[in-house]
Scaffold this active site. Structure first.
Site, PDB file in Angstrom:
ATOM      1  N   HIS A  37      -8.304  -3.435  11.143  1.00 16.71           N
ATOM      2  CA  HIS A  37      -7.649  -2.337  10.417  1.00 16.71           C
ATOM      3  C   HIS A  37      -8.518  -1.977   9.233  1.00 16.71           C
ATOM      4  CE1 HIS A  37      -6.559  -6.018   8.282  1.00 16.71           C
ATOM      5  NE2 HIS A  37      -6.637  -5.244   7.201  1.00 16.71           N
ATOM      6  N   HIS A 120     -13.654  -0.607   4.616  1.00 11.67           N
ATOM      7  CA  HIS A 120     -14.260  -1.616   5.495  1.00 11.67           C
ATOM      8  C   HIS A 120     -13.246  -2.124   6.512  1.00 11.67           C
ATOM      9  CE1 HIS A 120     -12.077  -4.055   2.567  1.00 11.67           C
ATOM     10  NE2 HIS A 120     -11.989  -4.946   3.548  1.00 11.67           N
TER      11      HIS A 120
HETATM   12  O1  3AM Z   1      -8.581  -5.181   4.895  1.00 12.48           O
HETATM   13  P1  3AM Z   1      -8.887  -6.591   4.525  1.00 12.48           P
HETATM   14  O2  3AM Z   1      -9.014  -7.498   5.712  1.00 12.48           O
HETATM   15  O3  3AM Z   1     -10.038  -6.697   3.572  1.00 12.48           O
HETATM   16  O4  3AM Z   1      -7.541  -9.433   2.642  1.00 12.48           O
HETATM   17  C1  3AM Z   1      -6.343  -8.842   3.070  1.00 12.48           C
HETATM   18  C2  3AM Z   1      -6.550  -7.749   4.088  1.00 12.48           C
HETATM   19  O5  3AM Z   1      -7.662  -7.016   3.640  1.00 12.48           O
HETATM   20  C3  3AM Z   1      -5.737  -8.041   1.942  1.00 12.48           C
HETATM   21  O6  3AM Z   1      -4.855  -7.152   2.561  1.00 12.48           O
HETATM   22  C4  3AM Z   1      -5.301  -6.896   3.884  1.00 12.48           C
HETATM   23  C5  3AM Z   1      -4.207  -7.195   4.852  1.00 12.48           C
HETATM   24  O7  3AM Z   1      -3.758  -8.521   4.677  1.00 12.48           O
HETATM   25  N1  3AM Z   1      -5.044  -8.904   0.983  1.00 12.48           N
HETATM   26  C6  3AM Z   1      -4.319  -9.989   1.257  1.00 12.48           C
HETATM   27  N2  3AM Z   1      -3.848 -10.527   0.101  1.00 12.48           N
HETATM   28  C7  3AM Z   1      -4.308  -9.748  -0.895  1.00 12.48           C
HETATM   29  C8  3AM Z   1      -4.179  -9.778  -2.301  1.00 12.48           C
HETATM   30  N3  3AM Z   1      -3.462 -10.731  -2.921  1.00 12.48           N
HETATM   31  C9  3AM Z   1      -5.082  -8.712  -0.339  1.00 12.48           C
HETATM   32  N4  3AM Z   1      -5.682  -7.765  -1.062  1.00 12.48           N
HETATM   33  C10 3AM Z   1      -5.517  -7.863  -2.400  1.00 12.48           C
HETATM   34  N5  3AM Z   1      -4.793  -8.821  -3.005  1.00 12.48           N
END
Ligand code: 3AM
Length: 191
Positions: A37, A120
């Protein structure tokens, strides 16, 4: 409580390219392709009524569709890489939608993080960070994937996802919201 985020789903052909880019990963945990995603805003954990308010705000968003183009790979985490990602070109339509989503979340009383937006798709995670030989191997791997490209693929909607944490996180699209996909009107005097 519902842990949620707003994101783009990834077109099928792009998923296929991204799976190809994961092949031969020297270490770390690859993200399963059904979890690919592009996050627009991470919302955190909130009671259901709050998420319903976010949903109503997201429903009011009127934003044009745009296209998704892959452009190389990169690592988050600096000297101790924590994640490998495919980079997506930052197009005005994508940035505009992200701003609208952040506004919608704020209007529902949330305070989403608003750090620099690096569009990304996460391909692999490395826990607390790679060091030494593993970090070196990963930099070598990245060097072989810098030419990752693909698209443009049309993006016609975005979605509110529920995230369930576990050994492997699972994501469920709770709602989808359409973008405006009509052909742009010809501006007066453009002849
Ligand atoms: O799109 P990505 O994979 O970079 O890293 C988690 C994922 O990002 C991010 O939200 C997306 C779906 O889970 N994520 C998880 N916890 C987070 C947090 N505490 C977070 N982003 C910011 N703060």
């Amino acid at each position: 409580m519902i842990r949620s985020f707003v994101a783009l789903e990834i077109p099928g052909e792009a998923v296929w390219r991204l799976e190809g880019a994961q092949a031969g990963l020297p270490c770390g945990r690859p993200v399963p392709s059904e979890n690919f995603h592009l996050t627009l805003a991470f919302l955190g954990e909130h009671p259901r009524p709050v998420i319903e308010d976010v949903h109503y705000a997201l429903q009011t968003i009127r934003a044009p569709g745009f296209s998704l183009t892959l452009s190389g790979v990169g690592l988050f985490g600096g000297g101790k890489p924590t994640a490998l990602y495919a980079h997506v070109l930052l197009k005005p339509g994508l940035l505009h939608l992200r701003e609208k989503v952040l506004q919608a979340a704020r209007s529902a009383g949330l305070r989403p993080q608003n750090e620099r937006f690096v569009p990304h798709i996460t391909l692999a995670r490395f826990g607390s960070g790679l060091r030494g030989e593993d970090a070196e191997k990963m930099h070598g791997f990245v060097a072989t994937r810098l030419d990752l490209s693909g698209g443009p693929w049309p993006v016609e909607d975005f979605a509110l996802f529920r995230s369930r944490l576990g050994k492997t996180a699972s994501y469920e699209a709770l709602e989808r919201y359409p973008l405006e996909t009509g052909l742009p009107s010809v501006a007066a005097g453009a002849w």
